[in-house]
Write an enzyme that holds these catalytic residues in place. Structure first.
Site, PDB file in Angstrom:
ATOM      1  N   GLU A   3      82.411  55.016  51.379  1.00  0.00           N
ATOM      2  CA  GLU A   3      80.618  55.579  50.800  1.00  0.00           C
ATOM      3  C   GLU A   3      79.962  55.334  50.751  1.00  0.00           C
ATOM      4  O   GLU A   3      78.751  55.328  49.622  1.00  0.00           O
ATOM      5  CB  GLU A   3      80.813  57.483  50.453  1.00  0.00           C
ATOM      6  CG  GLU A   3      82.154  58.024  51.116  1.00  0.00           C
ATOM      7  CD  GLU A   3      81.647  59.580  50.670  1.00  0.00           C
ATOM      8  OE1 GLU A   3      83.122  60.166  50.144  1.00  0.00           O
ATOM      9  OE2 GLU A   3      81.402  60.302  49.497  1.00  0.00           O
TER      10      GLU A   3
ATOM     11  N   GLU B 228      86.785  65.009  45.032  1.00  0.00           N
ATOM     12  CA  GLU B 228      85.307  65.159  43.484  1.00  0.00           C
ATOM     13  C   GLU B 228      86.201  65.960  42.874  1.00  0.00           C
ATOM     14  O   GLU B 228      85.135  67.302  42.970  1.00  0.00           O
ATOM     15  CB  GLU B 228      83.897  65.429  44.976  1.00  0.00           C
ATOM     16  CG  GLU B 228      83.602  64.490  45.204  1.00  0.00           C
ATOM     17  CD  GLU B 228      82.299  65.078  46.046  1.00  0.00           C
ATOM     18  OE1 GLU B 228      81.721  65.676  45.735  1.00  0.00           O
ATOM     19  OE2 GLU B 228      81.724  64.009  46.709  1.00  0.00           O
TER      20      GLU B 228
END
Length: 455
Positions: free
Chosen positions: A368, A263
């Site tokens: 995820e 991220e």
């Protein structure tokens, strides 16, 4: 003769000789012949969905002019002519087979080779060459061409019971939910704590379950002492190098892959690089440095860049691929987080993530995965209608993933076992049922959707 005149004569003599040898500048009308280029051989392969001992080979070679394609399937029969359509070849004997496609034209030949690993004790042809243990689980048995994963914690592994039973029976890969991040593994300067990580890694290793390391660098898992680092920028960089080297080296041979950086891209206009402490101290190329240190520590481990909103934000997706392109051969794959809703994002945008990754020759990790069934907080229970819609979205995601070429597959990881353990309830502040098992580990329609996506 004066030296100057001799020099001038030597300058024009080559031109004079060229004109004589060519019969004059205007006497030849022969066409210019452009050499024919070789045609590059290339093919995809995948395990047959109906027979775990049959491999499907698809010749993807394209080129100008006439060329001939031949296969050597590595079974001692030499090269044979490529027939129209997909070749279906059976591998019944345990071992490693090198399959070669040779393409020949008048310029010569090129070859593309790939490896097929067969272990009938673990179910036939091993996906991606990774032979894992047999299981009676439908999920684990059905995903023959990639790992199907889930998350765990050290405390849940230590407690055993239904949690570890389901991990061992249904899943071929595990990821630490949060205990293999910097704030847990490196809580204070000079003091590492791998106790929780060791529990997870050893559980995977002891049970022949792949372990995906998540994540070495993440701005939201940076310990305070790193955020407030008192030393110079060069000392900061040396500290990060030591941390990555120490961690990756510790688990060399036990971890199959790492999310090196997680991220790193901002949301919003332009999707710039996030202004983390790592960017501030190490510069805009800090990601490449981290990948290099991880690669140096374990040349065999697969290295991924991982981020969210890859399907819902074309701008962020473009920014992610820009980072990936800058890493060259340091990166093996893309981790695309799949925190999605039952009705969003669109199938075409999810497909765009897969297409962009495949076109770069990288492995894709649909990481995820959870599918929110109650994003608008308009449900007090999981209705039959909403469960069907959630099932359809699970099926859609799995279909997209299962359709990519074998060489680009790695894993599809679901972010949680049962609904009441999901992170989404605390994050959004209301009830939801985003996973494949209910609170009592009963399989939901979403589970069936996953299986149907493989068909």
């Amino acid at each position: 003769m004066k030296l100057k005149n001799l020099f001038n004569l030597l300058k024009v003599l080559p031109l004079f000789l060229l004109i004589i040898s060519c019969g004059g500048p205007n006497e030849s009308d022969d066409p210019i012949i452009i050499p024919v280029a070789k045609v590059q051989a290339t093919f995809n392969m995948s395990i047959s969905p109906s027979d775990p001992n049959v491999m499907l080979f698809d010749n993807k070679t394209v080129g100008k002019g006439e060329f001939m394609s031949e296969w050597d399937f590595g079974q001692g029969n030499g090269f044979v002519e490529d027939l129209p359509g997909i070749e279906e070849i059976r591998f019944d004997t345990d071992g490693t087979f090198t399959v070669t496609l040779k393409v020949t034209n008048e310029a010569g030949f090129t070859e593309d080779s790939k490896t097929v690993v067969v272990n009938n004790g673990t179910g036939g042809i091993c996906p991606n060459g990774n032979c894992t243990s047999n299981s009676s689980s439908a999920l684990k048995d059905a995903t023959t061409t990639f790992f199907v994963g889930n998350i765990t914690r050290a405390s849940r592994i230590n407690a055993g019971g239904k949690h570890t039973e389901v991990l061992k029976s249904d899943f071929s890969s595990i990821t630490s939910e949060y205990e293999m991040k910097m704030n847990v593994m490196y809580p204070s300067q000079g003091n590492y704590d791998f106790s929780a990580a060791d529990v997870i890694v050893n559980f995977g290793f002891d049970n022949a379950i792949n372990v995906h390391g998540h994540a070495l660098i993440w701005h939201n898992a940076t310990p305070d002492w790193v955020k407030d680092f008192a030393g110079s920028d060069s000392e900061f960089e040396a500290m990060v190098k030591d941390y990555i080297t120490t961690t990756v080296t510790r688990y060399k041979g036990k971890i199959g892959s790492w999310d090196v950086v997680n991220e790193a891209i901002e949301d919003g206009s332009g999707n710039p690089l996030r202004n983390s402490i790592f960017k501030q101290k190490m510069g805009d190329d800090y990601i490449k440095k981290c990948f290099q240190w991880a690669r140096d520590a374990d040349p065999d481990v697969l290295l991924f860049y991982n981020d969210y909103n890859m399907a819902s934000s074309p701008g962020k997706r473009a920014a992610m691929f820009k980072i990936v392109d800058s890493l060259g051969d340091l990166i093996d794959g893309v981790g695309a987080q799949m925190h999605i809703n039952y009705n969003f994002p669109s199938k075409s945008n999810i497909q765009a993530v897969a297409d962009g990754t495949v076109s770069r020759g990288l492995k894709l990790h649909f990481a995820e995965l959870d599918v929110r069934a109650n994003p608008d907080n308009d449900q007090t229970s999981l209705t039959a209608e909403r469960a069907d819609e959630q099932k359809a979205k699970f099926k859609e995601v799995v279909q997209i993933y299962n359709s990519i070429p074998l060489d680009n597959k790695y894993a599809l990881t679901v972010w949680g076992l049962k609904d009441n353990e999901t992170w989404l309830i605390d994050f959004w502040g209301h009830i939801d049922w985003p996973l494949m098992y209910d609170d009592n580990f009963n399989k939901k329609k979403a589970y069936d959707g996953f299986l149907e996506g493989l068909q």
